[in-house]
Design an enzyme around this catalytic site. Sequence first.
Site, PDB file in Angstrom:
ATOM      1  N   ALA A   1       0.828  -1.274  -0.092  1.00  0.00           N
ATOM      2  CA  ALA A   1      -0.091   0.020  -0.167  1.00  0.00           C
ATOM      3  C   ALA A   1       0.881   1.122   0.129  1.00  0.00           C
ATOM      4  O   ALA A   1       1.975   1.241   0.575  1.00  0.00           O
ATOM      5  CB  ALA A   1      -0.880  -0.009   1.408  1.00  0.00           C
TER       6      ALA A   1
ATOM      7  N   CYS B   1      12.899   3.565   1.784  1.00  0.00           N
ATOM      8  CA  CYS B   1      13.123   4.804   1.460  1.00  0.00           C
ATOM      9  C   CYS B   1      13.838   5.557   2.713  1.00  0.00           C
ATOM     10  O   CYS B   1      13.219   6.797   3.026  1.00  0.00           O
ATOM     11  CB  CYS B   1      11.603   5.702   1.228  1.00  0.00           C
ATOM     12  SG  CYS B   1      10.562   5.499   2.414  1.00  0.00           S
TER      13      CYS B   1
HETATM   14  C1  LIG Z   1       6.941   1.827   2.378  1.00  0.00           C
HETATM   15  S1  LIG Z   1       5.199   1.593   2.345  1.00  0.00           S
HETATM   16  C2  LIG Z   1       5.203   0.522   1.063  1.00  0.00           C
HETATM   17  C3  LIG Z   1       4.788   1.711  -0.153  1.00  0.00           C
HETATM   18  C4  LIG Z   1       4.235   0.927  -1.418  1.00  0.00           C
HETATM   19  N1  LIG Z   1       5.222  -0.334  -1.800  1.00  0.00           N
HETATM   20  C5  LIG Z   1       4.227   1.822  -2.660  1.00  0.00           C
HETATM   21  O1  LIG Z   1       5.259   1.827  -3.475  1.00  0.00           O
HETATM   22  O2  LIG Z   1       3.113   2.256  -2.843  1.00  0.00           O
HETATM   23  C6  LIG Z   1       5.179   0.119   3.706  1.00  0.00           C
HETATM   24  C7  LIG Z   1       3.986  -0.414   3.752  1.00  0.00           C
HETATM   25  O3  LIG Z   1       4.234  -1.782   4.588  1.00  0.00           O
HETATM   26  C8  LIG Z   1       3.131  -2.157   5.486  1.00  0.00           C
HETATM   27  N2  LIG Z   1       3.537  -3.023   6.396  1.00  0.00           N
HETATM   28  C9  LIG Z   1       4.089  -2.831   7.370  1.00  0.00           C
HETATM   29  N3  LIG Z   1       4.359  -4.023   8.027  1.00  0.00           N
HETATM   30  C10 LIG Z   1       3.732  -4.701   7.305  1.00  0.00           C
HETATM   31  C11 LIG Z   1       3.737  -6.166   7.401  1.00  0.00           C
HETATM   32  N4  LIG Z   1       4.244  -7.168   8.565  1.00  0.00           N
HETATM   33  N5  LIG Z   1       3.203  -6.955   6.339  1.00  0.00           N
HETATM   34  C12 LIG Z   1       2.627  -6.351   5.433  1.00  0.00           C
HETATM   35  N6  LIG Z   1       2.439  -5.137   5.214  1.00  0.00           N
HETATM   36  C13 LIG Z   1       3.040  -4.233   6.130  1.00  0.00           C
HETATM   37  C14 LIG Z   1       2.568  -0.700   5.830  1.00  0.00           C
HETATM   38  O4  LIG Z   1       1.264  -0.714   6.173  1.00  0.00           O
HETATM   39  C15 LIG Z   1       2.592   0.110   4.589  1.00  0.00           C
HETATM   40  O5  LIG Z   1       1.771   0.251   3.699  1.00  0.00           O
END
Ligand SMILES: C[S@@+](CC[C@H](N)C(=O)[O-])C[C@H]1O[C@@H](n2cnc3c(N)ncnc32)[C@H](O)[C@@H]1O
Length: 433
Positions: free
Chosen positions: A253, A373
Site C-alpha cells: 500500500a 526510503c
Molecule cells: C513503504 S510502505 C509501501 C509503499 C508501497 N510499496 C508503494 O510503493 O506504494 C510500507 C507498507 O508496509 C506495510 N506493512 C508494514 N508492516 C507490514 C507487514 N508486516 N506485512 C505487510 N505489510 C506491512 C505498511 O502498512 C505500509 O503500507
Amino acid sequence: MAYQPLPFRAVAANVLLAVEHGQSLSQCLPPALNDLAPEQRPQLQAICYGTCRWFHRLEGELNQRLKKPLRKPDRVIHHLMLVALFQLRFSEQATYAVLNETVEACRALDKPHLTGLVNGVLRAAEREGAPQPSDDSSQYSHPAWMVEKLRHNWPNDWQSILEANNTQAPMTLRVNALRFNRDEYLNLLADAGVGAKATRFAPLGIQLDHPVPVDRLPWFEDGAVSVQDEAAQLCTTLLDLQPGQRVLDACAAPGGKTCAILEACAGLAEVIAIDESEARLPRVQENLDRLDLVATLVQADAADIEQWWDGQAFDRILLDVPCSATGVIRRHPDIKLLRRESDIVPLASIQLGLLDAMWSILKPGGRLVYATCSVFPQENHRIIQRFLKHQEQAHLIKIEADWGQDMNAGRSLLPDPDSHDGFFYAVLEKPEA
Ligand SMILES: C[S@@+](CC[C@H](N)C(=O)[O-])C[C@H]1O[C@@H](n2cnc3c(N)ncnc32)[C@H](O)[C@@H]1O
C-alpha cells in the site's frame, strides 16, 4: 450563538499539536482542511507543511524568546507562535496581518490571558529579526539525534542531505507504458501547457517544472500516468520481470510499485499485493482501478506466511519494507517530529524478520528486491549484511547503475534537491536447487 469557524492559524496550531502527539499530517490535516472555506485550504496546508519543515529552527528561536515554557494546557499557543514565526521568517505575509491575526487566533483558542505574551514575543521577533541558530539542530532544522546520526553515517554528505530535506520535492510522473511512451506523453504535456522533462535514471519518469493538480495531467483519470518519485520507479528494472512469473509485492500500500510492476511486464502469471493495514489496502485497489490493472490483494502480516500463503513459491518478490522514511522527509516534513531515535532498532528487527520470511517463499532461481526510503545504513545495507550472514546460500547481485552509490551490499540514493528522493535497493537471488 452562530457557529464561528476557527481562524486558520488557530486550526494550524491544533494540527501541529496533534502531530506533536503522534499523528501524521496525512492523518490530521484532511479533516482540518474540510472545516475551512475552500480558499483558505492551500494556505493551511502550506503553513502546516512549512512549520513542520522549519520546526526545529523556529523552536530554537521561540525558546530563546520565552522566559519559561508555557504550561502544558497552553501548549497550543506555543504552536500558534511557531506558526506565526514561520510566516514572519519564511512567507510573504504582511507582518501586521501575522501579528494581529495571531493575537485574534489566540483569543479564538480561548486563551485570552496569553494575548499579551503572544503580542510581545512576535513584536520582538519582528523588531529584532531572526537570531543566529545556536546549534546544528536549529541551523538545519532537524532533531538533534537525526543530525548526529546522519553526520556519523554520511560524513561527507550529511549537510547536503539535511539541506535537501528542507527543499520542496518536485512532482514526478511514471508514464504507463501500456498506454504511451514517454515522448508521446511529454508532447501531450507540452500541448496542455505543463512544463516537464524526462527523468535522468527512471526510463518512464517525467519531472514537472512545477507541481500541478492531477486533473491538469492529460488522461490522468484514464490511467495514462501515475505520480511516483523517480527513485521509487527504479524497482521494476531491478526486478527483471518476465511474462509468466508469479510476483509478490509484500508491503504494497498504496500500490505505487504494484502498479509499476503490472505496467512494466504484460503477461505476468499473477501479482499478489499484501499489506497489513486495513486502512491503506483500499488505496491499492483505487490505483489498480484507475490504471485498469488486476492484482490479488491480501490484508495480512506478510511475515506470518501460515496466515496467507497458498504454498506456491514466487519467481519475484518486492519487499518495500516499513522504514524510518528519512529519505522522503522533504515530502513528509512531519517525520522530523514523529520519528524517534529509539524507533530504528525495532524497525530494523521488523525489516530483517520480513526479509527472512520472504526469502523462505522465494523459488529457487528467483529474485528478491529489498527496498527502503531510508538513508540510514541500519535499515539498508546492514540489514542485507546481517541477512547474508545467516543465509549463506543467498546470492547478492551487484547493482550496476549510474544512479546512487554502491554500499557493498546494495545501493543508496540520497535525496537530490533537483530530482529523486532518498532510497535504498538490494537485489538477492536464490540459487537453483
Ligand atoms: C513503504 S510502505 C509501501 C509503499 C508501497 N510499496 C508503494 O510503493 O506504494 C510500507 C507498507 O508496509 C506495510 N506493512 C508494514 N508492516 C507490514 C507487514 N508486516 N506485512 C505487510 N505489510 C506491512 C505498511 O502498512 C505500509 O503500507
